[in-house]
Design a protein around this motif. Structure first.
Motif, PDB file in Angstrom:
ATOM      1  N   GLY A 127       0.821  -1.192   0.000  1.00 17.59           N
ATOM      2  CA  GLY A 127       0.000   0.000   0.000  1.00 17.59           C
ATOM      3  C   GLY A 127       0.865   1.255   0.000  1.00 17.59           C
ATOM      4  O   GLY A 127       2.089   1.199   0.156  1.00 17.59           O
ATOM      5  N   GLU A 128       0.227   2.418  -0.143  1.00 18.67           N
ATOM      6  CA  GLU A 128       0.964   3.684  -0.200  1.00 18.67           C
ATOM      7  C   GLU A 128       1.716   3.951   1.103  1.00 18.67           C
ATOM      8  O   GLU A 128       2.867   4.415   1.075  1.00 18.67           O
ATOM      9  CB  GLU A 128      -0.008   4.832  -0.502  1.00 18.67           C
ATOM     10  N   ALA A 129       1.080   3.656   2.244  1.00 21.05           N
ATOM     11  CA  ALA A 129       1.726   3.919   3.528  1.00 21.05           C
ATOM     12  C   ALA A 129       2.985   3.060   3.693  1.00 21.05           C
ATOM     13  O   ALA A 129       4.016   3.534   4.193  1.00 21.05           O
ATOM     14  CB  ALA A 129       0.745   3.641   4.672  1.00 21.05           C
ATOM     15  N   GLU A 130       2.918   1.819   3.249  1.00 14.92           N
ATOM     16  CA  GLU A 130       4.086   0.939   3.354  1.00 14.92           C
ATOM     17  C   GLU A 130       5.216   1.406   2.451  1.00 14.92           C
ATOM     18  O   GLU A 130       6.394   1.358   2.824  1.00 14.92           O
ATOM     19  CB  GLU A 130       3.676  -0.495   2.994  1.00 14.92           C
ATOM     20  N   MET A 131       4.876   1.884   1.268  1.00 14.56           N
ATOM     21  CA  MET A 131       5.905   2.400   0.355  1.00 14.56           C
ATOM     22  C   MET A 131       6.571   3.635   0.942  1.00 14.56           C
ATOM     23  O   MET A 131       7.793   3.820   0.821  1.00 14.56           O
ATOM     24  CB  MET A 131       5.298   2.731  -1.003  1.00 14.56           C
ATOM     25  N   ARG A 132       5.785   4.475   1.603  1.00 15.80           N
ATOM     26  CA  ARG A 132       6.378   5.673   2.231  1.00 15.80           C
ATOM     27  C   ARG A 132       7.340   5.278   3.342  1.00 15.80           C
ATOM     28  O   ARG A 132       8.392   5.901   3.521  1.00 15.80           O
ATOM     29  CB  ARG A 132       5.263   6.586   2.764  1.00 15.80           C
TER      30      ARG A 132
ATOM     31  N   VAL B 160       8.076  -6.810  -6.178  1.00 17.16           N
ATOM     32  CA  VAL B 160       7.089  -6.059  -5.404  1.00 17.16           C
ATOM     33  C   VAL B 160       6.930  -4.628  -5.910  1.00 17.16           C
ATOM     34  O   VAL B 160       5.805  -4.113  -5.990  1.00 17.16           O
ATOM     35  CB  VAL B 160       7.471  -6.068  -3.907  1.00 17.16           C
ATOM     36  N   ALA B 161       8.021  -3.962  -6.279  1.00 20.04           N
ATOM     37  CA  ALA B 161       7.924  -2.580  -6.757  1.00 20.04           C
ATOM     38  C   ALA B 161       7.052  -2.505  -8.002  1.00 20.04           C
ATOM     39  O   ALA B 161       6.216  -1.606  -8.149  1.00 20.04           O
ATOM     40  CB  ALA B 161       9.315  -2.023  -7.041  1.00 20.04           C
ATOM     41  N   ARG B 162       7.218  -3.445  -8.896  1.00 21.63           N
ATOM     42  CA  ARG B 162       6.461  -3.463 -10.155  1.00 21.63           C
ATOM     43  C   ARG B 162       4.982  -3.749  -9.912  1.00 21.63           C
ATOM     44  O   ARG B 162       4.106  -3.064 -10.451  1.00 21.63           O
ATOM     45  CB  ARG B 162       7.084  -4.515 -11.069  1.00 21.63           C
ATOM     46  N   HIS B 163       4.694  -4.754  -9.093  1.00 20.41           N
ATOM     47  CA  HIS B 163       3.304  -5.084  -8.785  1.00 20.41           C
ATOM     48  C   HIS B 163       2.621  -3.958  -8.018  1.00 20.41           C
ATOM     49  O   HIS B 163       1.434  -3.692  -8.220  1.00 20.41           O
ATOM     50  CB  HIS B 163       3.238  -6.381  -7.979  1.00 20.41           C
ATOM     51  N   THR B 164       3.370  -3.313  -7.130  1.00 22.39           N
ATOM     52  CA  THR B 164       2.790  -2.225  -6.338  1.00 22.39           C
ATOM     53  C   THR B 164       2.411  -1.054  -7.221  1.00 22.39           C
ATOM     54  O   THR B 164       1.322  -0.475  -7.075  1.00 22.39           O
ATOM     55  CB  THR B 164       3.782  -1.776  -5.244  1.00 22.39           C
ATOM     56  N   TRP B 165       3.296  -0.681  -8.157  1.00 28.19           N
ATOM     57  CA  TRP B 165       2.970   0.442  -9.045  1.00 28.19           C
ATOM     58  C   TRP B 165       1.713   0.126  -9.854  1.00 28.19           C
ATOM     59  O   TRP B 165       0.815   0.969  -9.975  1.00 28.19           O
ATOM     60  CB  TRP B 165       4.134   0.739  -9.994  1.00 28.19           C
ATOM     61  N   ALA B 166       1.619  -1.079 -10.396  1.00 30.40           N
ATOM     62  CA  ALA B 166       0.459  -1.456 -11.198  1.00 30.40           C
ATOM     63  C   ALA B 166      -0.821  -1.438 -10.355  1.00 30.40           C
ATOM     64  O   ALA B 166      -1.869  -0.950 -10.798  1.00 30.40           O
ATOM     65  CB  ALA B 166       0.674  -2.842 -11.807  1.00 30.40           C
ATOM     66  N   SER B 167      -0.739  -1.949  -9.126  1.00 28.17           N
ATOM     67  CA  SER B 167      -1.922  -2.009  -8.261  1.00 28.17           C
ATOM     68  C   SER B 167      -2.387  -0.624  -7.842  1.00 28.17           C
ATOM     69  O   SER B 167      -3.589  -0.325  -7.869  1.00 28.17           O
ATOM     70  CB  SER B 167      -1.617  -2.860  -7.023  1.00 28.17           C
ATOM     71  N   LEU B 168      -1.439   0.241  -7.461  1.00 28.27           N
ATOM     72  CA  LEU B 168      -1.811   1.592  -7.050  1.00 28.27           C
ATOM     73  C   LEU B 168      -2.377   2.386  -8.223  1.00 28.27           C
ATOM     74  O   LEU B 168      -3.313   3.178  -8.057  1.00 28.27           O
ATOM     75  CB  LEU B 168      -0.599   2.311  -6.449  1.00 28.27           C
ATOM     76  N   ALA B 169      -1.807   2.196  -9.407  1.00 30.70           N
ATOM     77  CA  ALA B 169      -2.328   2.887 -10.592  1.00 30.70           C
ATOM     78  C   ALA B 169      -3.757   2.440 -10.881  1.00 30.70           C
ATOM     79  O   ALA B 169      -4.633   3.262 -11.203  1.00 30.70           O
ATOM     80  CB  ALA B 169      -1.427   2.609 -11.795  1.00 30.70           C
ATOM     81  N   TYR B 170      -4.014   1.157 -10.735  1.00 30.50           N
ATOM     82  CA  TYR B 170      -5.350   0.627 -10.997  1.00 30.50           C
ATOM     83  C   TYR B 170      -6.357   1.158  -9.975  1.00 30.50           C
ATOM     84  O   TYR B 170      -7.494   1.490 -10.323  1.00 30.50           O
ATOM     85  CB  TYR B 170      -5.297  -0.896 -10.955  1.00 30.50           C
ATOM     86  N   ARG B 171      -5.925   1.234  -8.708  1.00 25.56           N
ATOM     87  CA  ARG B 171      -6.820   1.764  -7.660  1.00 25.56           C
ATOM     88  C   ARG B 171      -7.151   3.227  -7.896  1.00 25.56           C
ATOM     89  O   ARG B 171      -8.210   3.700  -7.477  1.00 25.56           O
ATOM     90  CB  ARG B 171      -6.160   1.607  -6.293  1.00 25.56           C
ATOM     91  N   ARG B 172      -6.251   3.943  -8.547  1.00 26.69           N
ATOM     92  CA  ARG B 172      -6.489   5.365  -8.836  1.00 26.69           C
ATOM     93  C   ARG B 172      -7.140   5.568 -10.199  1.00 26.69           C
ATOM     94  O   ARG B 172      -7.081   6.646 -10.781  1.00 26.69           O
ATOM     95  CB  ARG B 172      -5.174   6.142  -8.748  1.00 26.69           C
ATOM     96  N   ASN B 173      -7.737   4.501 -10.689  1.00 27.60           N
ATOM     97  CA  ASN B 173      -8.545   4.537 -11.916  1.00 27.60           C
ATOM     98  C   ASN B 173      -7.743   4.894 -13.166  1.00 27.60           C
ATOM     99  O   ASN B 173      -8.286   5.459 -14.124  1.00 27.60           O
ATOM    100  CB  ASN B 173      -9.719   5.518 -11.765  1.00 27.60           C
ATOM    101  N   VAL B 174      -6.453   4.568 -13.184  1.00 23.13           N
ATOM    102  CA  VAL B 174      -5.677   4.712 -14.414  1.00 23.13           C
ATOM    103  C   VAL B 174      -6.155   3.619 -15.374  1.00 23.13           C
ATOM    104  O   VAL B 174      -6.244   2.450 -14.986  1.00 23.13           O
ATOM    105  CB  VAL B 174      -4.164   4.553 -14.137  1.00 23.13           C
TER     106      VAL B 174
END
Length: 335
Positions: A145-150, A274-288
């Motif tokens: 999640g975003e908090a974990e990445m921060r 994990v970095a690659r999957h996280t970017w894809a998941s966060l982008a999808y959650r933000r309706n990209v």
């Protein structure tokens, strides 16, 4: 007179027997030798490198090394690659903690080589790999999640260590739209120009363009005085195109990430994916849009991209269901 005839007959028969034995020996010398399996793989790999992707070649070589270790360094004739032998190899992999997906990858590579050898040498195939697992099992959730990445980004890590290098590369890969680790390690400074990074994916050969953001620029500037040609230095001391360096480098990277994830207190162990999957998941959650995510990841099709984001937690689906039920119940109450 009879004695002379008998003697001549013996000579004639003896001559025919000697001639027959000589022909059999010559036939044995002329008969093609049953090919050795690992020897065939070594010869075939020279052709594979010319017609296949680098990732496919890497899979073949890794499977070859694993199977050779199982055989104790010896080689075997192709006819001895039987269902019983392959089954014992599968059990051997399992006893060493090799995952089902990794084992399946080895089996598919060996099966492809076995089939190629059987066709080339006109050997009747016995389907030795039909009884072992060659599919794929769903893997555990690999996105943060975003908090974990921060937390990873601001973690207090001692500078000039392998762990700090691993953290910087991990964050850079995330910032660069999920750039694969191998592509980050092969990223040349000449590919950084006019505020963008343009690189060819090592796995597929597709071109990807990334706009350079300030967070990425800070990381690149940190390593600007290192390797003259590449953006990031390599702690193991060697690059890996066509060699064994990649496996050693990836192992070093993942080991450092594993320690980092413990230090940060993450439930999910960090790996290069994990970095690659996280970017894809966060982008999808933000309706990209899905096709945009596919282009950013360098995928040939959005269907491939779905394998990266299908493991999203159920909260997104639950929120969507709440909206549907809320709209349905409110409309029903009005009636």
């Amino acid at each position: 007179m009879l004695l002379g005839f008998t003697f001549s007959l013996k000579i004639s028969i003896g001559g025919r027997k000697a001639s027959s034995r000589r022909k059999r020996k010559e036939g044995m010398r002329d008969a093609p030798r049953t090919p050795l399996f690992l020897e065939f793989m070594d010869r075939e790999m020279k052709h594979v490198r010319r017609r296949c992707r680098q990732s496919t070649c890497d899979n073949y070589m890794t499977a070859r090394r694993s199977f050779a270790a199982f055989l104790g360094g010896a080689d075997i004739p192709l006819r001895e690659v039987t269902p019983q032998l392959v089954s014992r190899y599968s059990q051997w992999l399992s006893s060493r903690g090799v995952s089902l997906n990794t084992s399946s990858c080895y089996m598919r590579s060996l099966r492809a080589m076995y089939n190629a050898a059987a066709v080339k040498h006109r050997i009747r195939r016995c389907s030795p790999f039909s009884a072992v697992f060659t599919g794929n099992v769903p893997t555990r959730k690999r996105a943060l999640g975003e908090a974990e990445m921060r937390r990873i980004g601001i973690a207090d890590v001692e500078e000039d260590t392998v762990r700090s290098w691993a953290r910087d590369v991990f964050m850079f890969c995330f910032y660069a739209m999920g750039m694969p680790f191998a592509d980050a390690m092969l990223l040349r400074k000449s590919r950084v120009r006019d505020g963008t990074i343009t690189y060819l994916r090592r796995k597929t050969g597709r071109e990807v363009t990334v706009g350079i953001e300030p967070c990425m620029e800070r990381i690149m500037r940190k390593y600007a005085g290192g390797d003259a040609d590449y953006v990031f230095p390599v702690p193991t001391g060697d690059r890996f195109p066509g060699g064994k360096g990649y496996a050693r480098l990836l192992k070093c990277y993942n080991a450092a990430l594993k320690v980092l994830s413990r230090d940060v207190g993450l439930c999910l162990p960090l790996t290069s994916y994990v970095a690659r999957h996280t970017w894809a998941s966060l982008a999808y959650r933000r309706n990209v849009p899905l096709h945009v995510i596919a282009q950013a990841l360098g995928h040939s099709s959005p269907r491939v991209t779905m394998t990266y984001i299908r493991e999203l937690d159920g909260s997104t689906v639950r929120r969507a269901n709440k909206k549907i039920i809320r709209g349905f119940t409110s409309a029903t109450s009005v009636q």
